[in-house]
Design a protein around this motif. Structure first.
Motif, PDB file in Angstrom:
ATOM      1  N   SER A   1      -3.808 -22.894  32.064  1.00  0.00           N
ATOM      2  CA  SER A   1      -5.215 -23.117  32.397  1.00  0.00           C
ATOM      3  C   SER A   1      -5.806 -24.411  31.852  1.00  0.00           C
ATOM      4  CB  SER A   1      -6.051 -21.945  31.860  1.00  0.00           C
ATOM      5  OG  SER A   1      -5.962 -21.889  30.442  1.00  0.00           O
ATOM      6  N   GLY A   2      -5.181 -24.993  30.844  1.00  0.00           N
ATOM      7  CA  GLY A   2      -5.760 -26.161  30.173  1.00  0.00           C
ATOM      8  C   GLY A   2      -6.714 -25.779  29.058  1.00  0.00           C
ATOM      9  N   ASP A   3      -6.859 -24.464  28.776  1.00  0.00           N
ATOM     10  CA  ASP A   3      -7.724 -24.027  27.682  1.00  0.00           C
ATOM     11  C   ASP A   3      -7.261 -24.636  26.360  1.00  0.00           C
ATOM     12  OD1 ASP A   3      -9.112 -22.515  29.468  1.00  0.00           O
ATOM     13  OD2 ASP A   3      -8.438 -20.571  28.720  1.00  0.00           O
ATOM     14  N   VAL A   4      -8.201 -25.168  25.591  1.00  0.00           N
ATOM     15  CA  VAL A   4      -7.889 -25.686  24.259  1.00  0.00           C
ATOM     16  C   VAL A   4      -7.954 -24.505  23.289  1.00  0.00           C
ATOM     17  CG1 VAL A   4      -8.573 -27.275  22.435  1.00  0.00           C
ATOM     18  CG2 VAL A   4      -8.831 -27.949  24.830  1.00  0.00           C
ATOM     19  N   LEU A   5      -6.825 -24.148  22.710  1.00  0.00           N
ATOM     20  CA  LEU A   5      -6.747 -22.991  21.815  1.00  0.00           C
ATOM     21  C   LEU A   5      -7.027 -23.368  20.364  1.00  0.00           C
ATOM     22  CD1 LEU A   5      -3.556 -21.305  23.322  1.00  0.00           C
ATOM     23  CD2 LEU A   5      -5.947 -20.949  23.941  1.00  0.00           C
ATOM     24  N   ALA A   6      -6.765 -24.606  20.017  1.00  0.00           N
ATOM     25  CA  ALA A   6      -7.074 -25.100  18.665  1.00  0.00           C
ATOM     26  C   ALA A   6      -7.317 -26.594  18.760  1.00  0.00           C
ATOM     27  CB  ALA A   6      -5.939 -24.804  17.692  1.00  0.00           C
ATOM     28  N   MET A   7      -8.315 -27.064  18.040  1.00  0.00           N
ATOM     29  CA  MET A   7      -8.631 -28.498  17.992  1.00  0.00           C
ATOM     30  C   MET A   7      -9.091 -28.793  16.573  1.00  0.00           C
ATOM     31  SD  MET A   7     -10.915 -30.759  20.659  1.00  0.00           S
ATOM     32  CE  MET A   7     -12.527 -30.454  19.960  1.00  0.00           C
ATOM     33  N   VAL A   8      -8.154 -29.208  15.740  1.00  0.00           N
ATOM     34  CA  VAL A   8      -8.372 -29.298  14.303  1.00  0.00           C
ATOM     35  C   VAL A   8      -8.238 -30.738  13.832  1.00  0.00           C
ATOM     36  CG1 VAL A   8      -7.554 -28.543  12.040  1.00  0.00           C
ATOM     37  CG2 VAL A   8      -7.468 -26.965  13.981  1.00  0.00           C
ATOM     38  N   SER A   9      -9.175 -31.172  13.015  1.00  0.00           N
ATOM     39  CA  SER A   9      -9.113 -32.466  12.350  1.00  0.00           C
ATOM     40  C   SER A   9      -9.347 -32.219  10.863  1.00  0.00           C
ATOM     41  CB  SER A   9     -10.187 -33.406  12.901  1.00  0.00           C
ATOM     42  OG  SER A   9     -10.243 -34.606  12.152  1.00  0.00           O
ATOM     43  N   MET A  10      -8.372 -32.609  10.040  1.00  0.00           N
ATOM     44  CA  MET A  10      -8.462 -32.376   8.599  1.00  0.00           C
ATOM     45  C   MET A  10      -8.061 -33.641   7.851  1.00  0.00           C
ATOM     46  SD  MET A  10      -9.577 -29.269   8.252  1.00  0.00           S
ATOM     47  CE  MET A  10      -9.221 -28.806   6.545  1.00  0.00           C
ATOM     48  N   PRO A  11      -8.613 -33.844   6.631  1.00  0.00           N
ATOM     49  CA  PRO A  11      -9.621 -33.014   5.978  1.00  0.00           C
ATOM     50  C   PRO A  11     -10.947 -33.118   6.697  1.00  0.00           C
ATOM     51  CG  PRO A  11      -9.293 -35.022   4.737  1.00  0.00           C
ATOM     52  CD  PRO A  11      -8.257 -35.022   5.820  1.00  0.00           C
ATOM     53  N   SER A  12     -11.806 -32.139   6.422  1.00  0.00           N
ATOM     54  CA  SER A  12     -13.081 -32.066   7.093  1.00  0.00           C
ATOM     55  C   SER A  12     -14.162 -31.795   6.052  1.00  0.00           C
ATOM     56  CB  SER A  12     -13.035 -30.959   8.154  1.00  0.00           C
ATOM     57  OG  SER A  12     -14.247 -30.882   8.861  1.00  0.00           O
ATOM     58  N   PHE A  13     -15.371 -31.513   6.533  1.00  0.00           N
ATOM     59  CA  PHE A  13     -16.482 -31.136   5.670  1.00  0.00           C
ATOM     60  C   PHE A  13     -16.807 -29.674   5.925  1.00  0.00           C
ATOM     61  CE2 PHE A  13     -18.043 -32.838   9.655  1.00  0.00           C
ATOM     62  CZ  PHE A  13     -18.929 -31.860  10.080  1.00  0.00           C
ATOM     63  N   ASP A  14     -17.445 -29.030   4.962  1.00  0.00           N
ATOM     64  CA  ASP A  14     -17.838 -27.641   5.123  1.00  0.00           C
ATOM     65  C   ASP A  14     -19.228 -27.600   5.749  1.00  0.00           C
ATOM     66  OD1 ASP A  14     -18.486 -24.988   5.007  1.00  0.00           O
ATOM     67  OD2 ASP A  14     -17.936 -24.711   2.899  1.00  0.00           O
ATOM     68  N   PRO A  15     -19.366 -27.153   6.991  1.00  0.00           N
ATOM     69  CA  PRO A  15     -20.691 -27.142   7.622  1.00  0.00           C
ATOM     70  C   PRO A  15     -21.673 -26.200   6.949  1.00  0.00           C
ATOM     71  CG  PRO A  15     -19.090 -25.983   8.980  1.00  0.00           C
ATOM     72  CD  PRO A  15     -18.325 -26.643   7.882  1.00  0.00           C
ATOM     73  N   ASN A  16     -21.173 -25.241   6.147  1.00  0.00           N
ATOM     74  CA  ASN A  16     -22.093 -24.356   5.414  1.00  0.00           C
ATOM     75  C   ASN A  16     -22.908 -25.141   4.400  1.00  0.00           C
ATOM     76  OD1 ASN A  16     -21.434 -21.651   6.488  1.00  0.00           O
ATOM     77  ND2 ASN A  16     -19.417 -22.068   5.648  1.00  0.00           N
ATOM     78  N   SER A  17     -22.280 -26.083   3.708  1.00  0.00           N
ATOM     79  CA  SER A  17     -23.021 -26.872   2.723  1.00  0.00           C
ATOM     80  C   SER A  17     -23.854 -27.955   3.405  1.00  0.00           C
ATOM     81  CB  SER A  17     -22.058 -27.498   1.710  1.00  0.00           C
ATOM     82  OG  SER A  17     -21.107 -28.323   2.350  1.00  0.00           O
ATOM     83  N   PHE A  18     -23.381 -28.467   4.539  1.00  0.00           N
ATOM     84  CA  PHE A  18     -24.165 -29.465   5.265  1.00  0.00           C
ATOM     85  C   PHE A  18     -25.454 -28.872   5.802  1.00  0.00           C
ATOM     86  CE2 PHE A  18     -22.128 -33.619   6.573  1.00  0.00           C
ATOM     87  CZ  PHE A  18     -21.330 -33.681   5.457  1.00  0.00           C
ATOM     88  N   ALA A  19     -25.443 -27.568   6.126  1.00  0.00           N
ATOM     89  CA  ALA A  19     -26.635 -26.922   6.676  1.00  0.00           C
ATOM     90  C   ALA A  19     -27.788 -26.941   5.677  1.00  0.00           C
ATOM     91  CB  ALA A  19     -26.315 -25.487   7.086  1.00  0.00           C
ATOM     92  N   ASP A  20     -27.489 -27.000   4.389  1.00  0.00           N
ATOM     93  CA  ASP A  20     -28.522 -27.030   3.356  1.00  0.00           C
ATOM     94  C   ASP A  20     -28.995 -28.455   3.064  1.00  0.00           C
ATOM     95  OD1 ASP A  20     -28.105 -24.334   3.168  1.00  0.00           O
ATOM     96  OD2 ASP A  20     -26.744 -24.482   1.464  1.00  0.00           O
ATOM     97  N   GLY A  21     -28.380 -29.424   3.725  1.00  0.00           N
ATOM     98  CA  GLY A  21     -28.695 -30.818   3.406  1.00  0.00           C
ATOM     99  C   GLY A  21     -27.705 -31.308   2.372  1.00  0.00           C
ATOM    100  N   ILE A  22     -26.945 -32.332   2.705  1.00  0.00           N
ATOM    101  CA  ILE A  22     -25.866 -32.766   1.826  1.00  0.00           C
ATOM    102  C   ILE A  22     -26.406 -33.278   0.498  1.00  0.00           C
ATOM    103  CG2 ILE A  22     -25.826 -35.083   2.790  1.00  0.00           C
ATOM    104  CD1 ILE A  22     -22.751 -34.953   2.472  1.00  0.00           C
ATOM    105  N   GLY A  23     -25.751 -32.885  -0.581  1.00  0.00           N
ATOM    106  CA  GLY A  23     -26.158 -33.294  -1.919  1.00  0.00           C
ATOM    107  C   GLY A  23     -25.355 -34.480  -2.420  1.00  0.00           C
TER     108      GLY A  23
END
Length: 709
Positions: free
Chosen positions: A287-309
């Motif tokens: 089908s062409g479905d993308v099952l995984a699309m990973v780029s590492m290292p990355s940032f944690d979006p949970n901490s970015f949601a609070d505004g990066i410190g």
């Protein structure tokens, strides 16, 4: 007595006496004037009162009601981002939080001192909040803390009379269960900036606790994910004390987005990259479905949601592995020998006999130059299959001159190289597929033989991104014109055929199977899964010249890039994968990752067992390693770390990190020396000859489990 003489025309006469009638008339006239003035004022007042009471009744009734009733917007819950099976990639969780509204704060230092004690804020966190208070507009809420427990939330709530501007509230916050594994895939949310508010003038944007998409899918689908705010009406005294609740209108959550991603595979691939810097893309060959699309290292979006410190920004800024770069879409690399199956397919389509051979003695003289093979001892007599599974450079040097670069470049584009795909992200780096017309346009120079030699082994001007490599692998495997798809669509039409002969594809498949399961260059990539064989192709791309280093050791930034493309099962392809490892020292850093990722699709237990062993050596999983690094930075720098940039500056830094490598500014004038491939693995006793191409009567490999099963 002498009489006083006066001129006859003189006006100086003796005044006449005032009579009572004259006095009465003067008094009545003044009374009339004053009465008229009073009447006029009275009429004006009466008219004004009538206007206020009748014409503007609704306005002042609303104002009166507003003084008595407070209306508070309730931020809507964002729509979830889910994977193909319904598992959450981005969700919401109930939490207690505390915000500050700058223009209501009386004494910022005293307020922060109190909050620091009540909430247990660290020194660097307090400094971060003060920085944000200075930069924020008066109406912009600044987050102090989120995901609080009840005790801390209650401690702040009871101190509100002495903490003007502090707003404790219960609501929902964005939560990314797998953290950094989806940082570049999903993006993150954050408080609306002043520029965001100026564009929309929506009061929701300045409601404490409300956040909008700032990057990735969160930003691209903001309108769909946002939802409709709710509202709460309460009756309050002039002092702000709530008398009673008058009613609540519930918010309408945003609409969810379902991706083709397999959340388990996405997380596994992110973890399996480990300490390397690189990317993994997995596609469905049907089908062409993308099952995984990973780029590492990355940032944690949970901490970015609070505004990066400041601590986290310092970590990211000093990391030479560039965690802010989306390597899948914005990374560009010479593909190395991973293009050789594509080049061989162009030979077949041009009419070359696959049994046509060339003798490889370690190099090929063209004109007055010798173009070396990666194996300086040579490969002997080499046909097409051997040229692929032994990655013989001389074979491709020789026949590429006969076929010509135009036909090779046409096949490269046909298989997806140099193409930009319709993905929901702002921009892709689509690289370069060079040909004579391209060189003439860019440099005003004629195509040379060394240009063909360079391109044939995936060096020189040729640049690709990892998504294009995955598309190439999936099209080689399926023979279909697959387009990578990230949004789930159960009614998508079947991809059309590429129009490539099946016997040509079968020959390429068999040679790529030999790379892994026979006498090829990646024997250690074999899948530990009974009845499933994986076909693949290694690739090593040079970063610096041999005069600086051999690409295998020394400085990290001087090591060669490693590539591996593959698909499985080789005789009935279902999944295709591309792995690119920056400065890994060659393809030996890429194919073990591809092997384990593909194993996960067929036997998750075996794959997890391997990963857990690695993570014990690496110091834990991704979250644990990031937490340990953060703690080390915090202990070393604390509040002395430089302040984090504002949103605009951070965006500029991210854009700079996502700038792809530039094409050469001047035409190249020499051949690129081929990078060495891994040592050939000895063939097992039952695999002394290349694997036969599958026939219609061939026994199919066991069906693989569906992604996410």
């Amino acid at each position: 007595m002498r009489q006083t003489w006066t001129w006859p025309w003189s006006k100086q006469t003796k005044p006449l006496p005032v009579t009572g009638a004259q006095l009465t008339h003067s008094f009545e006239r003044r009374t009339f004037v004053l009465g008229m003035a009073q009447a006029s004022v009275g009429l004006l007042l009466a008219g004004r009162l009538t206007w206020l009471a009748v014409a503007e009744n609704a306005k002042y009734r609303a104002a009166s009601e507003s003084n008595r009733v407070n209306l508070t917007l309730i931020p809507p819950r964002r729509g979830w981002v889910i994977d193909r099976t319904g598992a959450a990639l981005a969700a919401n969780r109930a939490d207690f939080r505390v915000d500050l509204v700058p223009d209501r704060v009386v004494d910022a230092d005293a307020t922060m001192a109190t909050l620091s004690k009540l909430l247990g804020l660290t020194a660097d966190r307090v400094s971060d909040i003060k920085d944000k208070l200075k930069k924020a507009r008066g109406f912009q809420p600044v987050e102090v803390a989120s995901n609080l427990d009840w005790d801390k939330f209650a401690a702040v709530s009871v101190r509100l009379p002495e903490l003007p501007g502090v707003i404790p509230q219960r609501g929902f916050s964005r939560y990314y269960p797998t953290g950094a594994a989806v940082g570049h895939l999903v993006g993150y949310v954050g408080p609306a900036s002043a520029e965001d508010y100026e564009k929309e003038r929506n009061p929701l944007l300045i409601t404490p606790g409300f956040k909008i998409g700032k990057d990735g899918l969160e930003k691209h689908f903001e309108e769909r994910l946002r939802g409709v705010p709710g509202a709460r009406r309460v009756e309050a005294t002039a002092g702000g004390r709530v008398v009673r609740d008058l009613g609540t209108r519930e918010d309408v959550p945003g609409k969810p987005i379902q991706l083709t991603i397999d959340a388990g595979l996405q997380d596994y691939a992110a973890r399996r990259i480990g300490l390397e810097s690189g990317s993994v893309v997995v596609m469905d060959c049907a089908s062409g479905d993308v099952l995984a699309m990973v780029s590492m290292p990355s940032f944690d979006p949970n901490s970015f949601a609070d505004g990066i410190g400041r601590i986290e920004w310092k970590m990211l800024a000093e990391d030479d592995h560039v965690p802010l770069r989306n390597k899948v879409l914005r990374g560009l690399y010479p593909p190395g020998s991973t293009v050789k199956p594509m080049v061989a397919l162009s030979f077949l389509e041009a009419g070359l006999d696959p049994e046509a051979s060339v003798g490889c003695a370690g190099g090929l003289r063209v004109g007055n130059r010798v173009f070396h093979c990666w194996n300086h001892r040579g490969h002997g007599t080499t046909n097409m299959s051997k040229g692929i599974y032994q990655s013989c450079d001389v074979y491709f040097y020789h026949f590429a001159q006969q076929i010509g670069m135009d036909k090779i470049a046409a096949m490269a584009r046909r298989l997806g190289l140099g193409q930009e795909f319709p993905m929901p992200y702002p921009g892709q780096s689509y690289g370069t597929v060079p040909d004579p017309a391209w060189k003439q346009r860019k440099y005003g120079k004629e195509w040379a033989i060394y240009d063909t030699v360079n391109a044939t082994i995936g060096q020189g001007y040729m640049l690709v991104n990892p998504l294009q490599q995955a598309v190439m692998a999936s099209r080689l495997a399926s023979g279909l014109q697959l387009t990578p798809r990230l949004l789930m669509d159960h009614h998508a039409p079947q991809a059309p055929s590429l129009g490539i002969r099946q016997d040509h594809l079968d020959l390429i498949h068999a040679a790529m199977n030999e790379v892994v399961n026979g006498r090829g260059t990646a024997g250690k990539a074999r899948l530990p899964v009974e009845g499933v064989q994986m076909a693949g192709k290694t690739g090593t791309a040079q970063v610096v010249g041999l005069n600086i280093g051999n690409g295998k050791g020394g400085l990290w930034k001087h090591r060669d890039h490693g590539h591996f493309i593959c698909f499985a099962p080789f005789d009935k392809p279902r999944y295709a994968c591309a792995v690119a490892i920056e400065h890994g020292g060659g393809s030996g850093a890429a194919y073990p990752i591809a092997r384990d990722v593909m194993t996960f699709l067929f036997d998750r237990a075996k794959a997890m067992e391997v990963l857990e062993g690695y993570e014990k050596e690496w110091g834990g999983n991704v979250q644990q390693r990031m937490a340990a690094k953060y703690n080390a930075y915090a202990a070393r720098f604390g509040a002395s770390a430089p302040a984090a940039p504002d949103e605009a500056q951070a965006a500029e830094a991210v854009a700079a990190d996502n700038t792809p490598i530039a094409e050469p500014t001047a035409a190249q004038t020499d051949a690129a020396p081929p990078a060495p491939e891994p040592e050939t693995s000895p063939a097992p006793a039952d695999l002394t000859a290349p694997a036969a191409a599958p026939t219609p009567a061939a026994t199919a490999a066991p069906a693989a489990p569906a992604p996410g099963a």
